[in-house]
Motif scaffolding. Structure first.
Motif, PDB file in Angstrom:
ATOM      1  N   LEU A   9     -10.357   1.652  -8.681  1.00  0.00           N
ATOM      2  CA  LEU A   9      -9.609   2.025  -7.479  1.00  0.00           C
ATOM      3  C   LEU A   9      -8.114   1.807  -7.667  1.00  0.00           C
ATOM      4  O   LEU A   9      -7.292   2.621  -7.222  1.00  0.00           O
ATOM      5  CB  LEU A   9     -10.103   1.204  -6.285  1.00  0.00           C
ATOM      6  CG  LEU A   9     -11.359   1.688  -5.570  1.00  0.00           C
ATOM      7  CD1 LEU A   9     -11.708   0.738  -4.438  1.00  0.00           C
ATOM      8  CD2 LEU A   9     -11.185   3.102  -5.034  1.00  0.00           C
ATOM      9  N   VAL A  10      -7.743   0.726  -8.340  1.00  0.00           N
ATOM     10  CA  VAL A  10      -6.323   0.451  -8.583  1.00  0.00           C
ATOM     11  C   VAL A  10      -5.711   1.523  -9.476  1.00  0.00           C
ATOM     12  O   VAL A  10      -4.597   2.015  -9.219  1.00  0.00           O
ATOM     13  CB  VAL A  10      -6.151  -0.947  -9.201  1.00  0.00           C
ATOM     14  CG1 VAL A  10      -4.709  -1.162  -9.672  1.00  0.00           C
ATOM     15  CG2 VAL A  10      -6.521  -2.023  -8.202  1.00  0.00           C
ATOM     16  N   LEU A  11      -6.414   1.917 -10.541  1.00  0.00           N
ATOM     17  CA  LEU A  11      -5.895   2.956 -11.439  1.00  0.00           C
ATOM     18  C   LEU A  11      -5.770   4.289 -10.697  1.00  0.00           C
ATOM     19  O   LEU A  11      -4.797   5.031 -10.898  1.00  0.00           O
ATOM     20  CB  LEU A  11      -6.816   3.097 -12.652  1.00  0.00           C
ATOM     21  CG  LEU A  11      -6.876   1.880 -13.581  1.00  0.00           C
ATOM     22  CD1 LEU A  11      -7.869   2.120 -14.714  1.00  0.00           C
ATOM     23  CD2 LEU A  11      -5.498   1.560 -14.148  1.00  0.00           C
ATOM     24  N   THR A  12      -6.750   4.598  -9.842  1.00  0.00           N
ATOM     25  CA  THR A  12      -6.659   5.822  -9.033  1.00  0.00           C
ATOM     26  C   THR A  12      -5.452   5.772  -8.103  1.00  0.00           C
ATOM     27  O   THR A  12      -4.722   6.757  -7.952  1.00  0.00           O
ATOM     28  CB  THR A  12      -7.944   6.003  -8.217  1.00  0.00           C
ATOM     29  OG1 THR A  12      -9.073   6.025  -9.100  1.00  0.00           O
ATOM     30  CG2 THR A  12      -7.903   7.305  -7.423  1.00  0.00           C
ATOM     31  N   ALA A  13      -5.231   4.613  -7.479  1.00  0.00           N
ATOM     32  CA  ALA A  13      -4.087   4.465  -6.577  1.00  0.00           C
ATOM     33  C   ALA A  13      -2.771   4.603  -7.327  1.00  0.00           C
ATOM     34  O   ALA A  13      -1.806   5.174  -6.804  1.00  0.00           O
ATOM     35  CB  ALA A  13      -4.161   3.113  -5.867  1.00  0.00           C
ATOM     36  N   ILE A  54      -5.363   2.268   0.210  1.00  0.00           N
ATOM     37  CA  ILE A  54      -4.855   0.973   0.645  1.00  0.00           C
ATOM     38  C   ILE A  54      -5.729   0.409   1.762  1.00  0.00           C
ATOM     39  O   ILE A  54      -5.968  -0.806   1.837  1.00  0.00           O
ATOM     40  CB  ILE A  54      -3.390   1.098   1.089  1.00  0.00           C
ATOM     41  CG1 ILE A  54      -2.497   1.378  -0.124  1.00  0.00           C
ATOM     42  CG2 ILE A  54      -2.915  -0.165   1.807  1.00  0.00           C
ATOM     43  CD1 ILE A  54      -1.048   1.588   0.219  1.00  0.00           C
ATOM     44  N   THR A  55      -6.241   1.289   2.628  1.00  0.00           N
ATOM     45  CA  THR A  55      -7.147   0.836   3.681  1.00  0.00           C
ATOM     46  C   THR A  55      -8.425   0.265   3.088  1.00  0.00           C
ATOM     47  O   THR A  55      -8.956  -0.746   3.570  1.00  0.00           O
ATOM     48  CB  THR A  55      -7.484   2.009   4.626  1.00  0.00           C
ATOM     49  OG1 THR A  55      -6.268   2.547   5.167  1.00  0.00           O
ATOM     50  CG2 THR A  55      -8.382   1.548   5.756  1.00  0.00           C
ATOM     51  N   ILE A  56      -8.927   0.895   2.029  1.00  0.00           N
ATOM     52  CA  ILE A  56     -10.114   0.363   1.346  1.00  0.00           C
ATOM     53  C   ILE A  56      -9.810  -0.997   0.741  1.00  0.00           C
ATOM     54  O   ILE A  56     -10.610  -1.936   0.829  1.00  0.00           O
ATOM     55  CB  ILE A  56     -10.601   1.356   0.266  1.00  0.00           C
ATOM     56  CG1 ILE A  56     -11.059   2.664   0.920  1.00  0.00           C
ATOM     57  CG2 ILE A  56     -11.734   0.738  -0.548  1.00  0.00           C
ATOM     58  CD1 ILE A  56     -11.433   3.739  -0.084  1.00  0.00           C
ATOM     59  N   PHE A  57      -8.622  -1.127   0.123  1.00  0.00           N
ATOM     60  CA  PHE A  57      -8.234  -2.401  -0.468  1.00  0.00           C
ATOM     61  C   PHE A  57      -8.135  -3.502   0.589  1.00  0.00           C
ATOM     62  O   PHE A  57      -8.494  -4.655   0.325  1.00  0.00           O
ATOM     63  CB  PHE A  57      -6.879  -2.274  -1.183  1.00  0.00           C
ATOM     64  CG  PHE A  57      -6.972  -1.669  -2.549  1.00  0.00           C
ATOM     65  CD1 PHE A  57      -7.840  -2.185  -3.488  1.00  0.00           C
ATOM     66  CD2 PHE A  57      -6.205  -0.579  -2.899  1.00  0.00           C
ATOM     67  CE1 PHE A  57      -7.947  -1.638  -4.748  1.00  0.00           C
ATOM     68  CE2 PHE A  57      -6.295  -0.014  -4.154  1.00  0.00           C
ATOM     69  CZ  PHE A  57      -7.168  -0.539  -5.091  1.00  0.00           C
ATOM     70  N   SER A  58      -7.627  -3.151   1.767  1.00  0.00           N
ATOM     71  CA  SER A  58      -7.459  -4.161   2.809  1.00  0.00           C
ATOM     72  C   SER A  58      -8.791  -4.718   3.290  1.00  0.00           C
ATOM     73  O   SER A  58      -8.835  -5.826   3.841  1.00  0.00           O
ATOM     74  CB  SER A  58      -6.686  -3.568   3.990  1.00  0.00           C
ATOM     75  OG  SER A  58      -7.421  -2.512   4.601  1.00  0.00           O
TER      76      SER A  58
END
Length: 224
Positions: A73-77, A205-209
């Motif tokens: 997810l971080v690499l996609t972001a 970012i919402t998923i990360f939160s």
């Protein structure tokens, strides 16, 4: 010479076994950030969460993503973030004239027009804070995949905690969409890939939160 009493070894063995069972059954300690109440954690199942018994704050919740999934997810972001900052956000047209604007183009324009404070805040909350958050999180997760703590793990985790409320990407997207709707009364407005990339970044970012990064303390072990 004194001889050990019968049954003494059996009593000590039973005490050791009881202590071992107590240690195995005890989970990690969870401290509420709001009222400092200490709780005993346990392994969570699908859809479960742990709430504070005093104030009701959520202390932990079940997540299906492991360190590898979070790193993806971080690499996609990061890829979406690059697209959002390279491609124009919006194109304004008036007759035969058209003008495209990127995020940094708008920030530099505000700086040149005397709004230095606004431009610095926009650059920090829309570029530097999100970028640093993704880079630090990616660095931590790169080592967490192997169950190890990255160099500077504790300092990075504290920094991520303080950076969390300062990523204003969703505010920018909502403000840009409202501006596009209002500007249609005066210009020919076209939403460019940059604004859609920011919309996708807001979703990520919402998923990360919703992910409890404190799990990384339990998923990793300090290097000897």
């Amino acid at each position: 010479m004194s001889t050990p009493k019968p049954g003494l070894a059996h009593i000590r063995a039973a005490d050791n076994a009881a202590a071992a069972r107590l240690h195995a059954s005890s989970g990690r300690l969870l401290v509420c950030e709001h009222c400092d109440t200490v709780h005993r954690g346990h392994v969570l199942g699908h859809g479960e969460e742990v709430c504070c018994v005093r104030c009701g704050a959520v202390l932990a919740r079940y997540h299906t993503l492991d360190a590898g999934g979070m790193l993806a997810l971080v690499l996609t972001a990061l890829i979406v973030f690059l697209i959002a900052n390279v491609w124009p956000v919006v194109t304004l047209g008036l007759g035969a004239q058209q003008s495209s604007a990127t995020l940094w183009g708008m920030i530099l324009m505000m700086w040149g027009q005397g709004a230095q404070v606004v431009s610095v805040v926009a650059a920090a909350t829309l570029f530097f804070f999100p970028l640093n958050k993704m880079l630090m999180l990616g660095w931590v997760l790169l080592f967490a995949r192997a169950g190890r703590r990255a160099p500077g793990f504790a300092a990075i985790m504290r920094t991520l905690y303080y950076l969390q409320p300062w990523t204003m990407t969703e505010v920018f997207v909502l403000g840009a969409l409202v501006s596009i709707v209002k500007a249609r009364a005066y210009f020919d407005v076209q939403a460019d890939p940059g604004i859609w990339a920011y919309a996708v970044l807001t979703l990520l970012i919402t998923i990360f939160s919703g992910i409890d990064l404190r799990r990384l303390w339990d998923m990793t072990e300090p290097d000897a």
